[in-house]
Design an enzyme around this catalytic site. Structure first.
Site, PDB file in Angstrom:
ATOM      1  N   THR A 292      34.696  24.772  34.910  1.00 30.81           N
ATOM      2  CA  THR A 292      33.471  24.796  35.712  1.00 30.81           C
ATOM      3  C   THR A 292      33.355  23.454  36.436  1.00 30.81           C
ATOM      4  O   THR A 292      33.977  22.475  36.015  1.00 30.81           O
ATOM      5  CB  THR A 292      32.235  24.985  34.805  1.00 30.81           C
TER       6      THR A 292
ATOM      7  N   GLU B  54      32.488  31.528  35.357  1.00 30.99           N
ATOM      8  CA  GLU B  54      32.405  32.234  34.067  1.00 30.99           C
ATOM      9  C   GLU B  54      32.487  33.749  34.214  1.00 30.99           C
ATOM     10  O   GLU B  54      32.588  34.470  33.234  1.00 30.99           O
ATOM     11  CB  GLU B  54      31.082  31.879  33.370  1.00 30.99           C
TER      12      GLU B  54
ATOM     13  N   LYS C 226       8.808  22.932  40.491  1.00 32.90           N
ATOM     14  CA  LYS C 226       7.654  23.409  39.730  1.00 32.90           C
ATOM     15  C   LYS C 226       6.393  22.730  40.271  1.00 32.90           C
ATOM     16  O   LYS C 226       6.156  21.563  40.030  1.00 32.90           O
ATOM     17  CB  LYS C 226       7.845  23.133  38.242  1.00 32.90           C
TER      18      LYS C 226
ATOM     19  N   TRP D 236       6.498  28.344  40.806  1.00 35.34           N
ATOM     20  CA  TRP D 236       7.844  27.934  41.198  1.00 35.34           C
ATOM     21  C   TRP D 236       8.061  28.090  42.700  1.00 35.34           C
ATOM     22  O   TRP D 236       7.685  29.095  43.295  1.00 35.34           O
ATOM     23  CB  TRP D 236       8.894  28.780  40.463  1.00 35.34           C
TER      24      TRP D 236
HETATM   25  P1  AMP Z   1      30.774  28.220  40.420  1.00 38.07           P
HETATM   26  O1  AMP Z   1      31.062  28.548  39.016  1.00 38.07           O
HETATM   27  O2  AMP Z   1      31.216  26.849  40.808  1.00 38.07           O
HETATM   28  O3  AMP Z   1      31.298  29.269  41.320  1.00 38.07           O
HETATM   29  O4  AMP Z   1      29.190  28.182  40.586  1.00 38.07           O
HETATM   30  C1  AMP Z   1      28.405  29.294  40.260  1.00 38.07           C
HETATM   31  C2  AMP Z   1      26.993  29.087  40.741  1.00 38.07           C
HETATM   32  O5  AMP Z   1      26.941  28.994  42.160  1.00 38.07           O
HETATM   33  C3  AMP Z   1      26.068  30.222  40.414  1.00 38.07           C
HETATM   34  O6  AMP Z   1      25.612  30.176  39.080  1.00 38.07           O
HETATM   35  C4  AMP Z   1      24.960  30.016  41.433  1.00 38.07           C
HETATM   36  O7  AMP Z   1      24.050  29.038  41.021  1.00 38.07           O
HETATM   37  C5  AMP Z   1      25.707  29.508  42.640  1.00 38.07           C
HETATM   38  N1  AMP Z   1      25.958  30.610  43.582  1.00 38.07           N
HETATM   39  C6  AMP Z   1      27.072  31.333  43.730  1.00 38.07           C
HETATM   40  N2  AMP Z   1      26.944  32.227  44.719  1.00 38.07           N
HETATM   41  C7  AMP Z   1      25.707  32.088  45.210  1.00 38.07           C
HETATM   42  C8  AMP Z   1      24.950  32.728  46.248  1.00 38.07           C
HETATM   43  N3  AMP Z   1      25.454  33.700  47.002  1.00 38.07           N
HETATM   44  N4  AMP Z   1      23.683  32.307  46.448  1.00 38.07           N
HETATM   45  C9  AMP Z   1      23.147  31.321  45.715  1.00 38.07           C
HETATM   46  N5  AMP Z   1      23.805  30.682  44.738  1.00 38.07           N
HETATM   47  C10 AMP Z   1      25.063  31.052  44.485  1.00 38.07           C
END
Ligand code: AMP
Length: 542
Positions: free
Chosen positions: A185, A330, A439, A444
């Site tokens: 991650t 994940e 917040k 929110w």
């Molecule tokens: P990663 O594991 O680096 O791909 O990050 C995942 C996170 O990216 C998710 O839990 C979201 O918070 C954010 N994310 C992914 N796709 C989107 C989307 N289309 N809109 C908003 N947030 C997103």
């Protein structure tokens, strides 16, 4: 009573066997790191992957060993990808945008024994080589003519190394639940954690990607995965494209608007996928140079929220369907995708864009739900928002080496850390990351919605919103703006622009202009860094 059907294991090398047998003639085109376009076929990919696998086994790599790649999307990266998984080892895709300390951390944590690296990243590895002692061999993914001078003590030239093995190799006899891939991650809080994909989860995820309402590739498609292979399996395209027999177009190191346009155009790409920042560069290039996208049908946009103007420009100006998608490392990573349901073609333009701004619905194999702070499930009414939880065969069960403890609840739900709504038709919309939501007075405010509205201003290139401490309201939004090139909007103009687009009480308390907004290694706005930068900021309303 057991069923009486075959136990045909869902293992990654079968994807390539299928591709070679049924689509061997299909092209794979790469913008090489050295510069020129290189053309091979899926049959050659199959053959060269087996040579990689054989050469790794000859070197002593064993089942379950971690083999790292630090590379752009290229033919050689694909060969390595399938070669590593095909010899029973685990392909650890390293994100080269991580800081050197993070690289050292993850490579030691993974205990990588071999590292494949593009010439681009050789200097980075030179800087940390003495801190990654488990890496015994470094294979530089180039040929002799292009091998850089290097201080690396154990560097091997890829094309020379692969010559030492023929393709007479039987794929390793692995179980479908054996590990195949490892991706950390991005570690916005604490150390990155490893997600260990299995052969089964990868194959299933590839099959899911090819459902019609997901990415739905066919043998007719030419697909350009701009999203990197080190960003969670290039969103399954590395599996889905060979499964379908689609032509693969690999962009190499160049992600600027002109380079991406050139590939879309000359290779007649029909489907592509990347984060919004890439598409921002492409759209700027198209507009500045009066270009069209006559071949492109579909663009998958995810990783961060897709701004409204981006959807409108692709769909209205260029006739390209936008699929807004959400997922995470994940989840292999695809979670939800926004393809429309029957009846929605009757929507007004306003209703349609409202729907398309949602991150979409779950395909078969992904379960989603939202809960409140007491773990009570919330209704699917498009209004109630809460913690977004997921389940499925390509969702993490536990992080590598048990880091972070048990991430699942008693019923196997994984908390994504995102806050979302789900509407009556099952469409999910991300409100925010739980830690980024603002917040204000017990209510929110979605930083994502505000950012989205602000980038709709024609003189705004990028916008970020963070919560700033406020004596009365707890937190209030601060809007941070990068101006579009050559433009000079005022604070007042921007706030006035937002007036009819957001709830009155969401109006940012201030606007600051900056030259650059920091991004994470996967292209997301780095809220943590912004909060640090503005930690002493006093709002005019405070
Ligand atoms: P990663 O594991 O680096 O791909 O990050 C995942 C996170 O990216 C998710 O839990 C979201 O918070 C954010 N994310 C992914 N796709 C989107 C989307 N289309 N809109 C908003 N947030 C997103």
């Amino acid at each position: 009573m057991h069923g009486l059907m075959q136990d045909w294991r869902l293992v990654v090398p079968k994807v390539l066997d299928h591709a070679a047998r049924n689509h061997g003639e299909r092209e794979m085109v790469t913008r090489s790191i050295e510069g020129p376009i290189r053309r091979t076929t899926l049959a050659e990919l199959h053959s060269r992957s087996r040579r990689v696998a054989k050469a790794l086994v000859n070197m002593g790599v064993k089942s379950g060993d971690r083999v790292a790649t630090m590379a752009w999307n290229t033919d050689r990266h694909m060969e390595t990808w399938y070669g590593v998984m095909g010899c029973g080892a685990v392909c650890h895709t390293v994100n080269p945008r991580l800081f050197p300390e993070q690289l050292v951390y993850i490579m030691n944590h993974a205990e990588d024994c071999v590292l494949f690296v593009d010439t681009t990243f050789v200097p980075v590895i030179e800087g940390i080589q003495d801190k990654i002692p488990t890496v015994k061999t470094i294979i530089v993914m180039t040929d002799e003519a292009n091998m850089p001078n290097t201080s690396l003590t154990n560097a091997v030239v890829y094309e020379e190394w692969i010559k030492g093995a023929d393709d007479d190799f039987a794929w390793a006899d692995v179980d479908e639940n054996d590990a195949a891939g490892l991706c950390y991650t991005s570690g916005t809080t604490g150390n990155p954690k490893g997600v260990l994909y299995s052969h089964r989860s990868n194959v299933l995820h590839g099959l899911v990607a090819n459902q019609a309402d997901v990415i739905g590739l066919s043998a007719q498609d030419a697909v350009l995965p701009v999203v990197p292979m080190f960003h969670a399996n290039a969103w399954a395209l590395t599996f889905a494209a060979p499964m379908a027999g689609a032509k693969l177009v690999m962009p190499g190191a160049k992600m600027d608007g002109e380079s991406i346009f050139e590939l879309l155009d000359t290779e007649k790409v029909s489907s592509t996928a990347a984060v919004p920042t890439v598409w921002l560069m492409l759209l700027q290039y198209l507009e500045a140079n009066n270009k069209e996208l006559p071949y492109l049908n579909k663009v998958v946009i995810g990783g961060s929220a897709c701004p409204q103007v981006m959807i409108e420009k692709f769909e209205n100006n260029y006739g390209v369907e936008v699929i807004h998608a959400w997922g995470m490392t994940e989840m292999s990573p695809m979670g939800t995708l926004c393809t429309l349901k029957p009846g929605m073609e009757e929507f007004s333009a306003e209703q349609r864009i409202k729907q398309k701004l949602k991150q979409g619905r779950a395909p078969f194999s992904v379960e989603i739900k939202i809960t409140d702070d007491d773990d009570k499930e919330l209704p699917h009414d498009g209004e109630a928002f809460g913690h977004l939880l997921v389940r499925g065969p390509a969702v993490v069960k536990e992080y590598f080496k048990g880091e972070g403890g048990d991430p699942l609840d008693a019923d196997d739900w994984f908390d994504t850390g995102d806050v979302a709504t789900i509407d009556e038709l099952g469409y999910m919309q991300i409100t925010d990351r739980a830690k980024d939501v603002i917040k204000s007075g017990g209510e929110w405010i979605s930083s994502i919605d505000l950012e989205n509205a602000a980038v709709g201003h024609p003189q705004v290139q990028e916008a970020a919103v963070i919560g700033i401490v406020h004596p009365k309201w707890d937190e209030r939004p601060l809007l941070i703006v990068v101006k579009a090139e050559g433009e000079d909007p005022s604070k007042e103009e921007i706030l006035r622009f937002l007036e009819d687009k957001i709830a009155k009480w969401w109006m940012p308390d201030d606007v600051v202009f900056t030259d650059e907004i920091p991004h994470t290694a996967t292209g997301k706005i780095q809220k943590l860094a912004l909060r640090e930068q503005f930690k002493d900021y006093k709002l005019p309303t405070a």
